[in-house]
Write an enzyme that holds these catalytic residues in place. Structure first.
Site, mmCIF file in Angstrom:
data_model
loop_
_atom_site.group_PDB
_atom_site.id
_atom_site.type_symbol
_atom_site.label_atom_id
_atom_site.label_comp_id
_atom_site.label_asym_id
_atom_site.label_seq_id
_atom_site.Cartn_x
_atom_site.Cartn_y
_atom_site.Cartn_z
ATOM 1 N N GLY A 56 -2.798 14.694 17.148
ATOM 2 C CA GLY A 56 -2.651 13.238 17.142
ATOM 3 C C GLY A 56 -1.475 12.793 17.995
ATOM 4 O O GLY A 56 -0.845 13.578 18.715
ATOM 5 N N TYR A 110 -3.445 2.665 1.815
ATOM 6 C CA TYR A 110 -2.670 3.578 2.665
ATOM 7 C C TYR A 110 -1.220 3.645 2.184
ATOM 8 O O TYR A 110 -0.639 4.722 2.067
ATOM 9 C CB TYR A 110 -2.724 3.067 4.108
ATOM 10 C CG TYR A 110 -1.869 3.841 5.081
ATOM 11 C CD1 TYR A 110 -0.564 3.442 5.364
ATOM 12 C CD2 TYR A 110 -2.371 4.960 5.746
ATOM 13 C CE1 TYR A 110 0.224 4.149 6.261
ATOM 14 C CE2 TYR A 110 -1.594 5.666 6.652
ATOM 15 C CZ TYR A 110 -0.296 5.253 6.909
ATOM 16 O OH TYR A 110 0.489 5.947 7.802
ATOM 17 N N HIS A 167 -3.629 0.668 16.688
ATOM 18 C CA HIS A 167 -2.439 -0.128 16.408
ATOM 19 C C HIS A 167 -2.165 -1.093 17.554
ATOM 20 O O HIS A 167 -2.832 -1.085 18.576
ATOM 21 C CB HIS A 167 -1.240 0.794 16.154
ATOM 22 C CG HIS A 167 -1.392 1.577 14.885
ATOM 23 N ND1 HIS A 167 -1.831 2.869 14.860
ATOM 24 C CD2 HIS A 167 -1.188 1.227 13.591
ATOM 25 C CE1 HIS A 167 -1.884 3.299 13.609
ATOM 26 N NE2 HIS A 167 -1.496 2.333 12.828
#
Lengths: 337, 323
Positions: free
Chosen positions: B19, B145, B188
């Site tokens: 990631g 989350y 994002h």
């Protein structure tokens, strides 16, 4: 039998319910069994009480098998890993993990099996340690719980988080109740690991037998609201049938112990019907009266003595830091949680 | 590159290794930050489904790590979170429990997990610091989350108190950089804007920024975060988490971030704000005082330079970038 026939009614047009009660052989589970068998049950309801003998709820596979076997339409979820103060302090990780697993398995199996409603059981001991009084349902997540049982407390709080998640994402009606200190028959009367009232009852029993003094741990000054298990059971049944919110609801004893802000620690829930409680009770009260619902059992009739404020070195729920009762440990990191 | 004297060899397993942050750690370790007593193993969802306890345990038994950097998570932007709070809660709780418990059972010496400043209480005073994580409910848009991440800290404390494990966590602010998820719907804000500018240039259209542009954020470049992660793994001994962020003085608005991207990519078109879209939290200003106490001289890459590098990477790697 006549009393039973008079008390039982069938809501017109109601679909049949099969209600699975996890933790069905515990203090609250047995109380629900009793009230359902003795006047509170309805003919459109089938009640199934299960315990750890029927499934290990920390196993997703076993939990799912339990749901597929019984195919409940409704669930009252009481099963949990519980314990007194000292056990919590020693095993916060285990209290966290096992309860998170149990709760996730039950809620997710309920979701997957199309259960219409789940009523889980929180506790006033999970409220923030540092707080204003009286506390109410909106305050659960407003700060860290008491450090002695943070594992248990957070696991219980997360039931409310998960309920909200199921509602927002899937429209499920999963909710929870928040009882204060429960007591009654079938409790755990173990003096070391049980809670304060049953522990004292056991101590008095032994003191009478032995002709010795009754030793109460602590100063006796901390204050509590106690709710008789049979009253809680009746309220649980009402919540299952009538309470439509996802937000949890406090179920507190209606007793004569006044609110106070004494130094010993008062969890200070509104004991007489608070504005919040009355607001919640207003709309269902007519329905409750039709079903011959009886009000809370008064303090005097539910135990042989008036509940007195008492202290104990075992864990106390939802109090400000009860400094004298919480052992400290220098090896622990700060109490910030 | 060197090995501290007398150091025992480490095998460091990095979950979420492919990631945004994982790739940055790969890069800094390969380019000067690695030490000869360290073996780094980067794993991804291809190696194991971390929502499965069985697969996670098998992964740990295969690699036998001494240390873990735990980055793997289900992540997403504002709108994905709003839609799927339950999934964000459940999947992340499962991942975190599986990783932490496998680490415990396999005798891992240290785990550094990754929290986020978006998990802090919504109603709070500013700046926020590490002691405030649990002081109130998080923002409602991503409560699933947020609570799952917060519970890493709870679980770390549980492992420490019950078993003496050194499991800790870092709390980065908004991370950006190469290898991000540049998907406009689900990613994002910074990578989403970079992608939008790229397309707007191609199409000769305006750049539409969702929201008012007024919310403020502290951005941390992934390569800076990676260097700090490596320091935490080696030197940071607390169980309490640590915020990894640029200072409060470096907070920028979404509008300013958009303007930095426009400049970096030489976009000449119009900039408009779609105020019908949600803004998310207005600010999340975090204090990096604890970090500065430990590392007073750490130099962050200047924001505009980091944005430029990221934009260049995206343009160069458009075909293969996650989007």
């Amino acid at each position: 039998m006549e009393h039973r026939a008079l008390a039982m009614t069938e809501a017109v047009g109601a679909k049949p319910k099969r209600i699975l009660v996890t933790g069905g052989t515990g203090l609250v589970g047995r109380a629900i069994q009793e009230v359902v068998a003795n006047g509170e049950g309805q003919t459109d309801e089938e009640w199934v009480f299960v315990s750890s003998r029927d499934a290990d709820l920390t196993s997703a596979v076993e939990t799912r098998a339990l749901f597929e076997k019984h195919k409940p339409t409704h669930v009252i979820h009481l099963a949990a890993m519980v314990g007194g103060l000292f056990k919590n302090i020693r095993c916060n990780l285990d209290f966290w993990r096992r309860n998170i697993h149990i709760n996730d398995n039950v809620l997710h199996s309920a979701y997957e099996c199309g259960v219409q409603k789940v009523v889980s059981c929180l506790s006033t001991c999970i409220f923030p340690d540092k707080t204003t009084y009286p506390i109410d349902e909106t305050m659960i997540h407003n700060g860290p719980p008491h450090s002695s049982n943070f594992g248990y407390s957070y696991a219980k709080r997360m039931i409310d988080v998960q309920n909200r998640g199921y509602f927002e994402q899937h429209g499920c009606r999963f909710t929870a109740v928040i009882p204060t200190n429960v007591f009654g028959p079938h409790d755990n009367f173990n003096i070391e690991d049980g809670h304060v009232l049953p522990g004292l009852i056991h101590k008095v029993y032994l003191a009478k037998q032995n002709g010795s003094a009754l030793t109460v741990w602590g100063t006796g000054k901390p204050r509590r609201q106690f709710i008789y298990s049979l009253d809680l059971a009746r309220l649980f049944v009402w919540v299952l049938r009538e309470y439509e919110e996802v937000e949890p609801i406090i179920l507190s004893g209606k007793d004569k112990i006044p609110r106070g802000r004494g130094k010993g620690g008062n969890n200070g829930l509104s004991s007489s019907p608070s504005p919040q409680w009355e607001k919640k009770m207003k709309s269902p009260s007519e329905r409750l009266q039709r079903q011959s619902w009886r009000p809370w059992t008064s303090g005097e009739s539910s135990s042989s003595t008036q509940p007195r404020p008492m202290g104990s070195s075992r864990r106390q729920p939802a109090t400000p830091s009860s400094g004298t009762t919480s052992p400290t440990s220098s090896s622990r990191p700060s109490d910030k949680l």
